[in-house]
Design a protein around this motif. Structure first.
Motif, PDB file in Angstrom:
ATOM      1  N   ALA A 210       0.905  -1.196  -0.012  1.00  0.00           N
ATOM      2  CA  ALA A 210      -0.104  -0.025  -0.028  1.00  0.00           C
ATOM      3  C   ALA A 210       0.849   1.197   0.164  1.00  0.00           C
ATOM      4  N   GLU A 211       2.049   1.228   0.803  1.00  0.00           N
ATOM      5  CA  GLU A 211       2.951   2.352   0.971  1.00  0.00           C
ATOM      6  C   GLU A 211       3.427   2.599  -0.683  1.00  0.00           C
ATOM      7  N   LEU A 212       3.897   1.617  -1.145  1.00  0.00           N
ATOM      8  CA  LEU A 212       4.571   1.780  -2.632  1.00  0.00           C
ATOM      9  C   LEU A 212       3.686   2.065  -3.528  1.00  0.00           C
ATOM     10  N   SER A 213       2.380   1.794  -3.596  1.00  0.00           N
ATOM     11  CA  SER A 213       1.452   1.994  -4.487  1.00  0.00           C
ATOM     12  C   SER A 213       1.084   3.416  -4.255  1.00  0.00           C
ATOM     13  N   GLY A 214       0.894   3.913  -3.027  1.00  0.00           N
ATOM     14  CA  GLY A 214       0.655   5.296  -2.693  1.00  0.00           C
ATOM     15  C   GLY A 214       1.745   6.400  -3.226  1.00  0.00           C
ATOM     16  N   ARG A 215       3.274   5.603  -3.045  1.00  0.00           N
ATOM     17  CA  ARG A 215       4.002   6.581  -3.467  1.00  0.00           C
ATOM     18  C   ARG A 215       4.518   6.877  -5.060  1.00  0.00           C
ATOM     19  N   TYR A 216       4.111   5.741  -5.873  1.00  0.00           N
ATOM     20  CA  TYR A 216       4.256   5.666  -7.087  1.00  0.00           C
ATOM     21  C   TYR A 216       3.256   5.589  -7.999  1.00  0.00           C
ATOM     22  N   ALA A 217       2.994   6.529  -8.899  1.00  0.00           N
ATOM     23  CA  ALA A 217       1.510   6.490  -9.774  1.00  0.00           C
ATOM     24  C   ALA A 217       1.773   4.803 -10.624  1.00  0.00           C
ATOM     25  N   ASN A 218       2.747   4.388 -10.999  1.00  0.00           N
ATOM     26  CA  ASN A 218       2.905   3.276 -11.835  1.00  0.00           C
ATOM     27  C   ASN A 218       2.670   1.903 -11.171  1.00  0.00           C
ATOM     28  N   VAL A 219       2.506   2.097  -9.803  1.00  0.00           N
ATOM     29  CA  VAL A 219       2.310   0.825  -9.122  1.00  0.00           C
ATOM     30  C   VAL A 219       0.991   0.674  -8.464  1.00  0.00           C
ATOM     31  N   GLU A 220       0.576  -0.747  -8.596  1.00  0.00           N
ATOM     32  CA  GLU A 220      -1.024  -0.944  -8.084  1.00  0.00           C
ATOM     33  C   GLU A 220      -0.852  -2.167  -7.205  1.00  0.00           C
ATOM     34  N   VAL A 221      -1.949  -2.359  -6.300  1.00  0.00           N
ATOM     35  CA  VAL A 221      -1.912  -3.553  -5.794  1.00  0.00           C
ATOM     36  C   VAL A 221      -3.010  -4.532  -6.038  1.00  0.00           C
ATOM     37  N   CYS A 222      -2.760  -5.611  -6.396  1.00  0.00           N
ATOM     38  CA  CYS A 222      -3.680  -6.454  -7.016  1.00  0.00           C
ATOM     39  C   CYS A 222      -4.441  -7.185  -5.987  1.00  0.00           C
ATOM     40  N   ALA A 223      -5.559  -7.903  -6.123  1.00  0.00           N
ATOM     41  CA  ALA A 223      -6.568  -8.529  -5.387  1.00  0.00           C
ATOM     42  C   ALA A 223      -5.939  -9.857  -4.956  1.00  0.00           C
ATOM     43  N   GLY A 224      -5.021 -10.367  -5.846  1.00  0.00           N
ATOM     44  CA  GLY A 224      -4.563 -11.808  -5.461  1.00  0.00           C
ATOM     45  C   GLY A 224      -3.316 -11.988  -6.405  1.00  0.00           C
TER      46      GLY A 224
ATOM     47  N   GLN B  40      -2.993 -14.628  -8.423  1.00  0.00           N
ATOM     48  CA  GLN B  40      -3.436 -14.928  -9.787  1.00  0.00           C
ATOM     49  C   GLN B  40      -3.515 -13.522 -10.883  1.00  0.00           C
ATOM     50  N   GLU B  41      -3.879 -12.783 -10.237  1.00  0.00           N
ATOM     51  CA  GLU B  41      -4.214 -11.199 -10.795  1.00  0.00           C
ATOM     52  C   GLU B  41      -2.739 -10.648 -11.208  1.00  0.00           C
TER      53      GLU B  41
END
Length: 254
Positions: free
Chosen positions: A41-55, A57-58
């Motif tokens: 969550a911290e990384l996705s908040g810091r960088y616009a190119n980063v997202e956290v997936c649901a699992g 497999q995603e």
């Protein structure tokens, strides 16, 4: 590779994200597993190119290259049931799990490559050992410093064993600072001096025209302080003990 997946967002996973993203004009899309939720969550908040997936497999489905960065005991749980397309490149940074074992767990025909990235990938100046050599993987780690393909899996395990000495180095420096503090130096001053002393020494490692043995000799004078400590503390018995520990670590990795 414009879509990178990371399963297991610990220290190394986070360092890879930083190296791919921090100050990079056109960074790849990075897809993180929810494992290590706070760090992800911290990384996705810091960088616009980063997202956290649901699992997991995603993560695999969205990525061209997937990095497996979980602990060795968690490999089976993390990878159980994952479907990996043959066109996806899988990079494992899990110590002690062979390519054949990873392929059997995943049940895939996709390329599977082992790698040993270290925290300096964050600054894009890490020498990352890989096996087997793969053009996509070697180019990927080239973006984060340099790729060093191992000749075979046995050689890769030797390199992996060497990484087990890293925290011993830090503990050695800590012992020096504690000794100085015990002789009246303020702890923060002792630590600052030890850090500066070995940061300066570390820069000499960039001179690849001199072997490590040559560097040691060049920093000594006959009957000087360095020679005295080396010959009385790091004696043949000490060196043999270190060798035995490394042999035992290598045996566990093999």
């Amino acid at each position: 590779m414009q879509h990178i997946g990371i399963i297991g967002v610990g220290e190394i996973g986070g360092a890879v994200v930083d190296g791919l993203s921090d100050g990079v004009e056109d960074p790849p899309r990075v897809h993180l597993s929810p494992r290590g939720a706070r760090a992800a969550a911290e990384l996705s908040g810091r960088y616009a190119n980063v997202e956290v997936c649901a699992g997991n497999q995603e993560v695999v489905d969205r990525s061209d290259l997937v990095i497996l960065a979980v602990r060795r005991p968690d490999v089976h749980d993390a990878l159980a049931g994952l479907r990996v397309d043959d066109g996806t490149v899988v990079v494992s940074v899990v110590a002690g799990v062979a390519v054949a074992d990873l392929r059997a767990i995943l049940g895939t025909g996709a390329p599977v490559v082992r790698a040993i990235p270290l925290p300096p990938v964050r600054e894009r100046r890490c020498v990352t050992v890989t096996y087997p050599s793969h053009p996509v993987v070697d180019a990927f780690f080239g973006r984060l410093g340099e790729a060093l393909p191992a000749a075979d899996e046995a050689a890769f395990n030797v390199m992996s064993a060497l990484t087990g000495t890293l925290t011993t180095h830090y503990a050695f420096l800590g012992t020096l600072a504690t000794w100085a503090a015990g002789h009246g130096i303020a702890p923060d001053e002792a630590e600052r001096y030890v850090r500066g002393l070995f940061q300066a020494a570390g820069r000499s490692l960039g001179d690849e025209t001199r072997s490590l043995q040559r560097l040691a000799a060049d920093h000594e004078t006959p009957n000087g302080l360095n020679e005295r400590v080396r010959t009385t503390w790091f004696d043949p018995g000490n060196a043999e003990a270190l060798t035995k520990v490394l042999d035992a670590v290598l045996g566990d990795l093999g």
